[in-house]
Design a protein around this motif. Structure first.
Motif, PDB file in Angstrom:
ATOM      1  N   ILE A  34     106.317  45.281  69.954  1.00 33.89           N
ATOM      2  CA  ILE A  34     106.739  44.110  69.182  1.00 33.89           C
ATOM      3  C   ILE A  34     107.358  43.075  70.116  1.00 33.89           C
ATOM      4  O   ILE A  34     107.128  41.873  69.955  1.00 33.89           O
ATOM      5  N   LYS A  35     108.096  43.558  71.094  1.00 38.53           N
ATOM      6  CA  LYS A  35     108.756  42.661  72.051  1.00 38.53           C
ATOM      7  C   LYS A  35     107.704  41.834  72.803  1.00 38.53           C
ATOM      8  O   LYS A  35     107.860  40.629  72.985  1.00 38.53           O
ATOM      9  N   ARG A  36     106.623  42.460  73.237  1.00 42.08           N
ATOM     10  CA  ARG A  36     105.556  41.764  73.962  1.00 42.08           C
ATOM     11  C   ARG A  36     104.851  40.752  73.059  1.00 42.08           C
ATOM     12  O   ARG A  36     104.504  39.665  73.498  1.00 42.08           O
ATOM     13  N   ALA A  37     104.643  41.110  71.826  1.00 42.84           N
ATOM     14  CA  ALA A  37     103.986  40.203  70.881  1.00 42.84           C
ATOM     15  C   ALA A  37     104.847  38.965  70.637  1.00 42.84           C
ATOM     16  O   ALA A  37     104.338  37.841  70.557  1.00 42.84           O
TER      17      ALA A  37
ATOM     18  N   VAL B 223     105.883  33.201  71.663  1.00 40.67           N
ATOM     19  CA  VAL B 223     106.765  32.127  72.143  1.00 40.67           C
ATOM     20  C   VAL B 223     106.094  31.348  73.278  1.00 40.67           C
ATOM     21  O   VAL B 223     106.086  30.116  73.278  1.00 40.67           O
ATOM     22  N   LEU B 224     105.513  32.062  74.232  1.00 41.22           N
ATOM     23  CA  LEU B 224     104.851  31.384  75.348  1.00 41.22           C
ATOM     24  C   LEU B 224     103.638  30.579  74.875  1.00 41.22           C
ATOM     25  O   LEU B 224     103.392  29.474  75.357  1.00 41.22           O
ATOM     26  N   SER B 225     102.890  31.125  73.930  1.00 39.98           N
ATOM     27  CA  SER B 225     101.750  30.397  73.380  1.00 39.98           C
ATOM     28  C   SER B 225     102.202  29.135  72.659  1.00 39.98           C
ATOM     29  O   SER B 225     101.568  28.081  72.765  1.00 39.98           O
ATOM     30  N   SER B 226     103.294  29.228  71.930  1.00 34.43           N
ATOM     31  CA  SER B 226     103.838  28.053  71.231  1.00 34.43           C
ATOM     32  C   SER B 226     104.252  26.974  72.220  1.00 34.43           C
ATOM     33  O   SER B 226     104.001  25.787  72.005  1.00 34.43           O
TER      34      SER B 226
END
Length: 105
Positions: free
Chosen positions: A2-5, A10-13
């Motif tokens: 879940i942490k990686r997702a 966040v990075l994609s946003s």
């Protein structure tokens, strides 16, 4: 997992936001000088020839900007002398390409 997702989301946003801001902002205007004239195809700037050394011509604009060009850029073999004013043509949307042609005023 879940942490990686969450980190990926966040990075994609952030990436999408940066792309959107870049797309919405206008490109900076390259202001050559206040004395430049703009035609439909070229940006033109006037220079006064200050020195001729071999096939190299040295010019200076009213704003102090200097230019060096070769005899190959001169249109139709015009006889340019020191203290003559020339018009230098640059591509309107691609100033980085360099000088297109030079003609005597």
């Amino acid at each position: 997992m879940i942490k990686r997702a969450v980190i990926l989301l966040v990075l994609s946003s952030i990436l999408v936001t940066l792309v959107w801001v870049r797309h919405q902002s206008t490109a900076p205007v390259n202001n050559i000088s206040t004395e430049s004239h703009v035609s439909s195809k070229y940006t033109t700037v006037e220079y006064k020839i200050s020195k001729i050394k071999g096939k190299k011509y040295y010019g200076k604009g009213e704003d102090g900007e200097e230019i060096v060009f070769s005899a190959e850029n001169i249109v139709s073999g015009e006889n340019i002398q020191v203290d003559d004013v020339v018009i230098c043509y640059f591509e309107k949307h691609n100033l980085g390409k360099g000088l297109v042609k030079v003609e005597e005023k």
